[in-house]
Design a protein around this motif. Structure first.
Motif, short mmCIF file in Angstrom:
data_model
loop_
_atom_site.label_atom_id
_atom_site.label_comp_id
_atom_site.label_asym_id
_atom_site.label_seq_id
_atom_site.Cartn_x
_atom_site.Cartn_y
_atom_site.Cartn_z
N VAL A 296 0.85 -1.18 0.00
CA VAL A 296 0.00 0.00 0.00
C VAL A 296 0.89 1.24 0.00
N GLU A 297 0.32 2.33 -0.50
CA GLU A 297 0.98 3.63 -0.50
C GLU A 297 2.38 3.56 -1.11
N LEU A 298 3.45 3.82 -0.32
CA LEU A 298 4.80 3.87 -0.87
C LEU A 298 5.24 2.53 -1.45
N VAL A 299 4.91 1.44 -0.75
CA VAL A 299 5.29 0.12 -1.26
C VAL A 299 4.55 -0.17 -2.56
N ALA A 300 3.28 0.22 -2.61
CA ALA A 300 2.53 0.05 -3.85
C ALA A 300 3.18 0.81 -4.99
N GLY A 301 3.65 2.06 -4.70
CA GLY A 301 4.35 2.84 -5.72
C GLY A 301 5.61 2.14 -6.20
N GLN A 302 6.37 1.53 -5.28
CA GLN A 302 7.59 0.82 -5.65
C GLN A 302 7.25 -0.39 -6.52
N ILE A 303 6.17 -1.10 -6.17
CA ILE A 303 5.76 -2.26 -6.98
C ILE A 303 5.43 -1.82 -8.41
N ARG A 304 4.69 -0.73 -8.55
CA ARG A 304 4.34 -0.24 -9.88
C ARG A 304 5.59 0.18 -10.67
N THR A 305 6.53 0.81 -9.96
CA THR A 305 7.77 1.27 -10.63
C THR A 305 8.58 0.08 -11.15
N VAL A 306 8.75 -0.94 -10.30
CA VAL A 306 9.52 -2.13 -10.70
C VAL A 306 8.80 -2.84 -11.84
N ALA A 307 7.46 -2.94 -11.74
CA ALA A 307 6.69 -3.62 -12.78
C ALA A 307 6.83 -2.88 -14.12
N ALA A 308 6.75 -1.55 -14.10
CA ALA A 308 6.87 -0.77 -15.33
C ALA A 308 8.27 -0.93 -15.94
N ALA A 309 9.29 -0.98 -15.05
CA ALA A 309 10.65 -1.12 -15.55
C ALA A 309 10.88 -2.44 -16.25
N HIS A 310 10.15 -3.48 -15.83
CA HIS A 310 10.31 -4.80 -16.43
C HIS A 310 9.14 -5.15 -17.36
N LYS A 311 8.38 -4.12 -17.76
CA LYS A 311 7.28 -4.27 -18.72
C LYS A 311 6.24 -5.30 -18.28
N VAL A 312 5.95 -5.32 -16.95
CA VAL A 312 4.86 -6.14 -16.43
C VAL A 312 3.58 -5.33 -16.55
#
Length: 391
Positions: A296-312
């Motif tokens: 949630v919140e900051l961790v959710a943002g990190q998950i989205r960032t990592v996913a976008a970087a790896h084209k998930v």
């Protein structure tokens, strides 16, 4: 009345396993001298009853051999010394079985009550042990009183049973003088053997009282104050700040591992900004999709960032993201009630990947419906939280 320690605190708590183990290392284990004494007397009486006849016969033979010296050997000092050494060796062999039985009994009896405990601390010299005042306190303490009562009880018990045996065997004792020497010795030996066994067995009554008392007294002496129990728990579990730091490090390690799994996800379902849940599904190896990361919140943002970087692929489904977050732990399969909603999204994602290789462009699943029961997390969802879920 409860015991008190040096600080005046009452010892009301039972000893912890750690306290008992520390006491054992110091030699503080329940022991009953009555048990050891009675065991040795009873085993000795039974052993003499079984082996006494043969031992007396062999002792007689030893005396005969020791006194039957030729006149020439009597004046030869080396021959006398040799004869004495032979007699001592034969006597030692004769007594060895009996002595071995008694040594084994002397070790086994204490171990039977408190177990084996060897402590050099208990053998160390302590000035307090030779302090006359401390000795007087021990004499007039509860334990000293108990020892006096036991001594009087043993005297009364042995005396009464001895008088009873004397009265019972009186007729047989009176006829010993009219018997031949071998018969009289055998008869008197039988009387003594039976009397020894009965007198030793009578002490079992004292043992039956003393053993429970020693167990109770040991448990009472090992009791702890509440503060001692709290201090021990604190020392065992560690200081709060250290425990907090350990938990923080554990969370960081778990989060780092979780982030390493995101590149292997098939889709990340978002709220879009408050929740993020990464799913992975292999139809050949998995019975249902598995949550491999969530936050949630900051961790959710990190998950989205990592996913976008790896084209998930990221898919916005606010109700489903929050439902997955609260209903499923990491590395767990999604609940059966969410199968349909998750299947719709995964089917769309797989079709979308296929369209990138020349397939037709799929149509999105539209609004994903989720039952209200999945919005119950650690507590009932508030209106504010439901508002986040619907964003």
């Amino acid at each position: 009345m409860a015991q008190e320690n040096e600080d005046g605190q009452e010892k009301t708590e039972q000893a912890t396993p750690k306290r008992l183990e520390e006491g054992r290392k110091k030699g503080q284990v329940p022991r009953s001298r009555e048990l050891t004494t009675t065991a040795m007397l009873l085993v000795g009486a039974l052993s003499l009853s079984l082996m006494g006849g043969e031992m007396i016969e062999r002792v007689g033979q030893l005396m005969h051999n020791g006194l039957a010296l030729e006149r020439a050997k009597v004046f030869d000092r080396w021959a006398v010394i040799d004869q004495l050494g032979t007699a001592i060796g034969d006597a030692a062999l004769l007594m060895a079985p009996f002595l071995l039985i008694m040594v084994v009994t002397a070790f086994a009896a204490p171990v039977a009550l408190g177990g084996w405990a060897f402590s050099t601390e208990a053998l160390a010299f302590k000035p307090g042990k030779i302090n006359p005042l401390a000795g007087l306190r021990r004499m007039f303490s509860q334990r000293g009183l108990v020892e006096v009562v036991k001594a009087l009880a043993k005297f009364a018990l042995i005396g009464s049973i001895g008088a009873g045996l004397l009265w019972y065997y009186m007729p047989e004792l009176l006829v010993l003088g009219r018997q031949s020497l071998p018969a009289g010795l055998a008869h008197s030996g039988g009387i003594l053997s039976q009397s020894f066994i009965l007198l030793s067995a009578s002490l079992l009554l004292i043992v039956a009282i003393d053993v429970p008392f020693q167990l109770w007294d040991h448990a009472k002496n090992m009791k702890m104050t509440r503060q001692e129990v709290r201090d021990e728990q604190k020392n065992s579990e560690g200081k709060p700040e250290i425990k907090s730091r350990i938990r923080q490090l554990q969370r960081e390690v778990a989060q780092r591992r979780m982030m390493e799994e995101i590149p292997h996800a098939d889709v990340v379902i978002t709220n879009p900004s408050h929740y993020a849940v990464a799913l992975r599904y292999n139809a050949e190896k998995m019975a249902a999709p598995v949550v491999i990361a969530k936050g949630v919140e900051l961790v959710a943002g990190q998950i989205r960032t990592v996913a976008a970087a790896h084209k998930v692929p990221l898919y916005e489904a606010p109700p489903l993201a929050r439902a997955l977050y609260y209903s499923t732990d990491i590395n767990q399969q999604v609940p059966a009630g969410l199968y349909l909603a998750v299947a719709q999204i995964l089917a769309y994602i797989f079709q979308l990947k296929a369209s990138a290789h020349g397939g037709p462009l799929p149509v999105g699943p539209g609004k994903v419906e989720v039952s209200d029961e999945f919005f119950q997390g650690p507590g009932t969802a508030t209106g504010h939280e439901r508002g986040h879920a619907d964003e």
